[in-house]
Write a protein that holds these residues in place. Structure first.
Motif, PDB file in Angstrom:
ATOM      1  N   HIS A 124     -11.055  -0.500   6.156  1.00 35.53           N
ATOM      2  CA  HIS A 124     -12.119   0.018   7.835  1.00 35.53           C
ATOM      3  C   HIS A 124     -13.405  -0.004   7.127  1.00 35.53           C
ATOM      4  O   HIS A 124     -14.054  -0.842   8.670  1.00 35.53           O
ATOM      5  CB  HIS A 124     -11.537   1.426   7.773  1.00 35.53           C
ATOM      6  N   LEU A 125     -14.052  -0.219   6.522  1.00 42.36           N
ATOM      7  CA  LEU A 125     -15.397  -0.001   6.256  1.00 42.36           C
ATOM      8  C   LEU A 125     -15.905  -1.729   5.864  1.00 42.36           C
ATOM      9  O   LEU A 125     -16.248  -1.927   6.980  1.00 42.36           O
ATOM     10  CB  LEU A 125     -15.493   0.154   4.336  1.00 42.36           C
ATOM     11  N   SER A 126     -14.656  -2.618   5.435  1.00 41.36           N
ATOM     12  CA  SER A 126     -14.965  -3.639   5.952  1.00 41.36           C
ATOM     13  C   SER A 126     -15.226  -4.637   6.994  1.00 41.36           C
ATOM     14  O   SER A 126     -16.260  -5.010   8.041  1.00 41.36           O
ATOM     15  CB  SER A 126     -13.989  -4.933   5.111  1.00 41.36           C
ATOM     16  N   GLU A 127     -14.299  -3.680   8.393  1.00 42.76           N
ATOM     17  CA  GLU A 127     -14.150  -4.370   9.661  1.00 42.76           C
ATOM     18  C   GLU A 127     -14.810  -3.095  10.453  1.00 42.76           C
ATOM     19  O   GLU A 127     -15.849  -4.290  10.543  1.00 42.76           O
ATOM     20  CB  GLU A 127     -12.618  -3.113  10.075  1.00 42.76           C
ATOM     21  N   ARG A 128     -15.851  -2.731  10.086  1.00 42.22           N
ATOM     22  CA  ARG A 128     -16.581  -2.016  10.906  1.00 42.22           C
ATOM     23  C   ARG A 128     -18.035  -2.648  10.634  1.00 42.22           C
ATOM     24  O   ARG A 128     -18.524  -2.939  11.531  1.00 42.22           O
ATOM     25  CB  ARG A 128     -17.036  -0.357  10.462  1.00 42.22           C
ATOM     26  N   ILE A 129     -17.758  -2.458   9.148  1.00 39.52           N
ATOM     27  CA  ILE A 129     -19.741  -3.921   8.859  1.00 39.52           C
ATOM     28  C   ILE A 129     -19.497  -4.696   9.142  1.00 39.52           C
ATOM     29  O   ILE A 129     -20.498  -5.189   9.842  1.00 39.52           O
ATOM     30  CB  ILE A 129     -19.775  -3.558   7.328  1.00 39.52           C
ATOM     31  N   ALA A 130     -17.562  -5.883   9.396  1.00 45.77           N
ATOM     32  CA  ALA A 130     -18.422  -6.713  10.285  1.00 45.77           C
ATOM     33  C   ALA A 130     -18.268  -7.246  12.110  1.00 45.77           C
ATOM     34  O   ALA A 130     -19.473  -7.847  12.503  1.00 45.77           O
ATOM     35  CB  ALA A 130     -17.220  -7.405   9.766  1.00 45.77           C
ATOM     36  N   PRO A 137     -11.246 -11.763   3.448  1.00 45.31           N
ATOM     37  CA  PRO A 137     -11.010 -10.476   2.996  1.00 45.31           C
ATOM     38  C   PRO A 137     -10.035  -9.449   4.172  1.00 45.31           C
ATOM     39  O   PRO A 137      -9.941  -9.069   4.302  1.00 45.31           O
ATOM     40  CB  PRO A 137     -12.554 -10.128   4.246  1.00 45.31           C
ATOM     41  N   TYR A 138      -9.635 -10.815   5.173  1.00 43.84           N
ATOM     42  CA  TYR A 138      -9.203 -10.217   6.406  1.00 43.84           C
ATOM     43  C   TYR A 138      -7.731 -10.307   6.002  1.00 43.84           C
ATOM     44  O   TYR A 138      -6.982  -9.753   6.629  1.00 43.84           O
ATOM     45  CB  TYR A 138      -8.870 -11.357   7.916  1.00 43.84           C
ATOM     46  N   ILE A 139      -7.404 -10.746   4.711  1.00 48.81           N
ATOM     47  CA  ILE A 139      -6.161 -10.851   4.273  1.00 48.81           C
ATOM     48  C   ILE A 139      -5.463  -9.202   3.953  1.00 48.81           C
ATOM     49  O   ILE A 139      -4.300  -8.675   3.987  1.00 48.81           O
ATOM     50  CB  ILE A 139      -5.886 -12.103   3.115  1.00 48.81           C
ATOM     51  N   TYR A 140      -6.647  -8.760   3.142  1.00 47.48           N
ATOM     52  CA  TYR A 140      -6.073  -7.072   2.597  1.00 47.48           C
ATOM     53  C   TYR A 140      -7.188  -5.888   3.691  1.00 47.48           C
ATOM     54  O   TYR A 140      -5.757  -4.710   4.007  1.00 47.48           O
ATOM     55  CB  TYR A 140      -8.591  -6.783   1.960  1.00 47.48           C
ATOM     56  N   ILE A 141      -7.592  -6.198   4.650  1.00 46.89           N
ATOM     57  CA  ILE A 141      -7.834  -5.769   5.748  1.00 46.89           C
ATOM     58  C   ILE A 141      -5.942  -5.713   6.520  1.00 46.89           C
ATOM     59  O   ILE A 141      -6.147  -4.505   7.228  1.00 46.89           O
ATOM     60  CB  ILE A 141      -8.575  -6.215   6.573  1.00 46.89           C
ATOM     61  N   ASP A 142      -5.592  -7.073   6.688  1.00 48.09           N
ATOM     62  CA  ASP A 142      -4.699  -6.667   7.940  1.00 48.09           C
ATOM     63  C   ASP A 142      -3.278  -6.463   7.210  1.00 48.09           C
ATOM     64  O   ASP A 142      -2.828  -5.287   7.838  1.00 48.09           O
ATOM     65  CB  ASP A 142      -4.077  -8.155   8.087  1.00 48.09           C
ATOM     66  N   ALA A 143      -3.505  -6.315   5.753  1.00 51.09           N
ATOM     67  CA  ALA A 143      -2.190  -5.841   4.764  1.00 51.09           C
ATOM     68  C   ALA A 143      -2.681  -3.868   4.768  1.00 51.09           C
ATOM     69  O   ALA A 143      -1.752  -2.756   4.952  1.00 51.09           O
ATOM     70  CB  ALA A 143      -2.387  -6.057   3.404  1.00 51.09           C
ATOM     71  N   VAL A 144      -3.346  -3.522   4.955  1.00 53.77           N
ATOM     72  CA  VAL A 144      -3.876  -2.222   5.207  1.00 53.77           C
ATOM     73  C   VAL A 144      -4.168  -1.564   6.481  1.00 53.77           C
ATOM     74  O   VAL A 144      -3.838  -0.847   5.996  1.00 53.77           O
ATOM     75  CB  VAL A 144      -5.199  -1.499   4.395  1.00 53.77           C
ATOM     76  N   LEU A 145      -4.745  -1.963   7.183  1.00 52.95           N
ATOM     77  CA  LEU A 145      -4.740  -1.466   8.807  1.00 52.95           C
ATOM     78  C   LEU A 145      -3.598  -1.419   9.404  1.00 52.95           C
ATOM     79  O   LEU A 145      -3.563  -0.479  10.450  1.00 52.95           O
ATOM     80  CB  LEU A 145      -5.711  -1.651   9.310  1.00 52.95           C
ATOM     81  N   ASN A 146      -2.848  -3.162   8.797  1.00 52.79           N
ATOM     82  CA  ASN A 146      -1.941  -3.360  10.250  1.00 52.79           C
ATOM     83  C   ASN A 146      -0.028  -3.318  10.095  1.00 52.79           C
ATOM     84  O   ASN A 146       0.259  -3.938  10.522  1.00 52.79           O
ATOM     85  CB  ASN A 146      -2.085  -4.977  10.676  1.00 52.79           C
ATOM     86  N   LYS A 147       0.169  -3.035   8.412  1.00 52.18           N
ATOM     87  CA  LYS A 147       0.976  -3.072   8.574  1.00 52.18           C
ATOM     88  C   LYS A 147       1.920  -1.725   8.731  1.00 52.18           C
ATOM     89  O   LYS A 147       0.688  -1.540   8.683  1.00 52.18           O
ATOM     90  CB  LYS A 147       1.107  -2.414   6.405  1.00 52.18           C
ATOM     91  N   ARG A 167       1.183  -0.865   0.101  1.00 51.03           N
ATOM     92  CA  ARG A 167       0.023   0.049  -0.201  1.00 51.03           C
ATOM     93  C   ARG A 167       0.846   1.668   0.108  1.00 51.03           C
ATOM     94  O   ARG A 167       2.129   1.248   0.214  1.00 51.03           O
ATOM     95  CB  ARG A 167      -1.082   0.002   1.238  1.00 51.03           C
ATOM     96  N   LEU A 168       0.065   2.238  -0.143  1.00 49.32           N
ATOM     97  CA  LEU A 168       0.836   3.631  -0.486  1.00 49.32           C
ATOM     98  C   LEU A 168      -0.092   4.455   0.232  1.00 49.32           C
ATOM     99  O   LEU A 168      -1.021   4.972  -0.452  1.00 49.32           O
ATOM    100  CB  LEU A 168       1.271   3.728  -2.150  1.00 49.32           C
ATOM    101  N   ASP A 169       0.558   5.818   1.149  1.00 46.85           N
ATOM    102  CA  ASP A 169      -0.296   6.552   2.299  1.00 46.85           C
ATOM    103  C   ASP A 169      -0.645   7.869   1.957  1.00 46.85           C
ATOM    104  O   ASP A 169       1.356   8.154   1.355  1.00 46.85           O
ATOM    105  CB  ASP A 169       0.216   5.826   3.321  1.00 46.85           C
ATOM    106  N   PHE A 170      -0.350   8.234   0.891  1.00 47.87           N
ATOM    107  CA  PHE A 170      -0.048  10.088   0.537  1.00 47.87           C
ATOM    108  C   PHE A 170       0.028  11.005   1.213  1.00 47.87           C
ATOM    109  O   PHE A 170      -0.918  10.871   1.929  1.00 47.87           O
ATOM    110  CB  PHE A 170      -1.561  10.362  -1.055  1.00 47.87           C
ATOM    111  N   GLY A 171       0.788  11.677   1.324  1.00 47.88           N
ATOM    112  CA  GLY A 171       0.674  12.131   2.701  1.00 47.88           C
ATOM    113  C   GLY A 171       1.482  12.223   3.696  1.00 47.88           C
ATOM    114  O   GLY A 171       1.445  12.374   5.183  1.00 47.88           O
ATOM    115  N   ASN A 172       1.470  10.765   4.138  1.00 45.71           N
ATOM    116  CA  ASN A 172       2.176  10.073   5.032  1.00 45.71           C
ATOM    117  C   ASN A 172       1.237  10.275   6.161  1.00 45.71           C
ATOM    118  O   ASN A 172       1.205   9.292   7.484  1.00 45.71           O
ATOM    119  CB  ASN A 172       2.980  10.686   5.793  1.00 45.71           C
ATOM    120  N   PRO A 228      -6.748   4.577   8.681  1.00 43.45           N
ATOM    121  CA  PRO A 228      -7.856   4.924   7.751  1.00 43.45           C
ATOM    122  C   PRO A 228      -8.377   6.382   7.235  1.00 43.45           C
ATOM    123  O   PRO A 228      -9.446   6.682   6.529  1.00 43.45           O
ATOM    124  CB  PRO A 228      -9.692   4.177   8.665  1.00 43.45           C
ATOM    125  N   PHE A 229      -6.927   7.306   8.432  1.00 45.87           N
ATOM    126  CA  PHE A 229      -7.891   8.896   7.736  1.00 45.87           C
ATOM    127  C   PHE A 229      -6.634   8.742   5.825  1.00 45.87           C
ATOM    128  O   PHE A 229      -5.518   7.997   5.427  1.00 45.87           O
ATOM    129  CB  PHE A 229      -6.668   9.460   8.330  1.00 45.87           C
TER     130      PHE A 229
END
Length: 492
Positions: free
Chosen positions: A191-197, A482-492, A58-63, A67-68
């Protein structure tokens, strides 16, 4: 190193802006645009292999940490489609060099193509819903210009319908985003996936998911495809090939991402509706493909059939079905572009688009004829060509999920595809030639080489299934877990 993830979007945008200043220099426009697309192809291959070794990046723009802020997320599913988009765009550009005409080239044809490719790639890579909307609009704005470029009466008539439908669906897209944000409080997909779950997919969220389904159904041509055959049959051949190969696939991608990552908790509602829409699309597209005698209308209805077929895999939602849909999606991007290029070449050479006014073309253009024959077999799912593996896996998934009606419709639609294209092949390529050897229009190498390249890609995708299957299996694993995607985005 993750900064490389932005290049498939930045390179076409920067090249497109630069080309605006070279309006009168056609050769510079041609080679710079082709160089930009080929560089994106190489970068996509590199990133795809990097994901196999390092996992989702993943690449976070502006660092700004999730989920911001805005972010790009690269997994095997998105990068497979970015790579295929780049290949199709590069080959269609080569065809455009010899067919689009200098007048259209001076009307910013190449900048619009590059901006459309940037929008398509951005849609595949973005990790938040609002940025998905922005990339959709970049893609659509460029397509509005391309569909009207040249200003013929038929183009202007169909473009009004095309623009009106897409503006309406974009408005619904914004409404759906607003309701989802108001309900869940975030737009980051992971983050949407996590909250909906966490909250459970409430009836309100299910209604919002159906609104998203209508939006992406309009854009992909799922059930609501009435705008598609006319819109895809009027632009120049190179533009029609880009549209047929790329645009509907972005809507399909969005549906797969939404209903495997976010709204997968109530499959008895959402996936059942997807299955019904896919089934009706298969029926409508099949009847449309055999009802018309205009070659470009027939090809356009084959796009509709493919949309329904791919989404049968999403409706079944088993690992085999998802894997089959991904494989068939990649296959269809290549093969539909080839079909539009071949059909456009046939119409230009014969001076008509009506199949009952063409005859004996294979006598003068054998390579074109046999390329069409191979593409026809690939679309019908004849082994070992590229359509076979996807059809087998989708069929397996339909059986596993008990979706026997969808399985039957899928098999019957394959027969309709074969019949509609075989009718073109027999009517247009066989029979007595209507022109002598001396009067036959010459077939430009700039037309036949792109057709052959895409046909060869289809053959390679079929024979090389074992080489691409690890990438497709990884993409399917990410979608079904879905947890593979969630973990890669939110926990890396």
């Amino acid at each position: 190193m993750n900064n490389i993830l932005v290049l498939p979007v930045v390179i076409p945008v920067l090249a497109g802006i630069m080309l605006v200043f070279f309006r009168s220099h056609i050769q510079i426009q041609r080679w710079l645009s082709l160089a930009a697309i080929l560089s994106v192809t190489g970068i996509s291959i590199y990133i795809l292999n990097m994901i196999q070794n390092a996992g989702i990046i993943r690449l976070d723009f502006g660092n700004w940490q999730p989920p911001f802020g805005i972010l790009f997320v690269g997994d095997s599913f998105s990068l497979l489609l970015v790579l295929t988009t780049s290949l199709v765009a590069a080959i269609c550009l080569v065809y455009a060099f010899y067919s689009i005409g200098e007048q259209r080239e001076r009307m910013f044809f190449y900048p619009f193509v590059l901006l459309m490719v940037a929008g398509v790639n951005g849609s595949f890579l973005t990790g938040d819903l609002f940025n998905l909307y922005v990339c959709f609009e970049v893609m659509l704005l460029a397509s509005y210009a391309l569909i009207t470029l040249g200003g013929t009466k038929a183009q202007l008539k169909e473009s009004i319908k095309y623009v009106a439908i897409n503006v309406l669906s974009s408005w619904f897209f914004l409404v759906a985003i607003a309701y989802l944000y108001g309900t869940v409080g975030t737009l980051n997909m992971a983050h949407l996936s996590e909250r909906i779950a966490e909250a459970g997919q409430t009836p309100l969220l299910t209604v919002i998911s159906i609104l998203f389904l209508l939006v992406f159904g309009l854009k992909a041509g799922l059930l609501l495809y009435f705008w598609l055959p006319g819109s895809y049959s009027v632009p120049p051949t190179a533009v029609a090939a880009l549209f047929g190969g790329l645009l509907t696939k972005v809507g399909i991608y969005a549906m797969f991402r939404m209903f495997t990552l976010l709204f997968y908790h109530e499959p008895s509602i959402t996936h059942t509706i997807i299955g019904i829409m896919a089934g009706i699309t298969l029926i409508g597209g099949s009847f449309g493909a055999i009802a018309y005698r205009d070659i470009r209308q027939i090809v356009s209805f084959n796009v509709v059939i493919a949309v329904g077929f791919i989404l049968v895999g999403l409706a079944a939602a088993t690992p085999a079905a998802i894997e089959g849909s991904i494989y068939y999606l990649v296959h269809d991007m290549l093969v539909k572009a080839a079909l539009f290029l071949i059909a456009g070449s046939m119409a230009a050479l014969a001076g008509t688009t009506m199949i009952d006014r063409m005859s004996g073309l294979i006598r003068h253009y054998p390579i074109l004829g046999w390329s069409f024959f191979i593409i026809m077999l690939a679309l019908a799912g004849i082994p070992p060509l590229s359509g076979f593996m996807g059809k087998i896996l989708i069929g397996q998934g339909a059986i596993e999920s008990g979706s026997y009606i969808l399985l039957a419709l899928s098999l019957i639609s394959s027969i309709f595809v074969l019949y509609s294209l075989l009718r073109i092949f027999l009517n247009c390529f066989w029979g007595e030639s209507t022109t002598s050897e001396e009067d036959a229009a010459p077939l430009s190498k700039g037309w036949i080489i792109p057709c052959v390249l895409l046909t060869a890609a289809s053959i390679a995708l079929g024979f090389g299934a074992e080489y691409i299957s690890p990438y497709i299996a990884d993409a399917a694993a990410t979608l079904t877990n879905p947890y593979i995607y969630i973990d890669a985005v939110l926990n890396k």
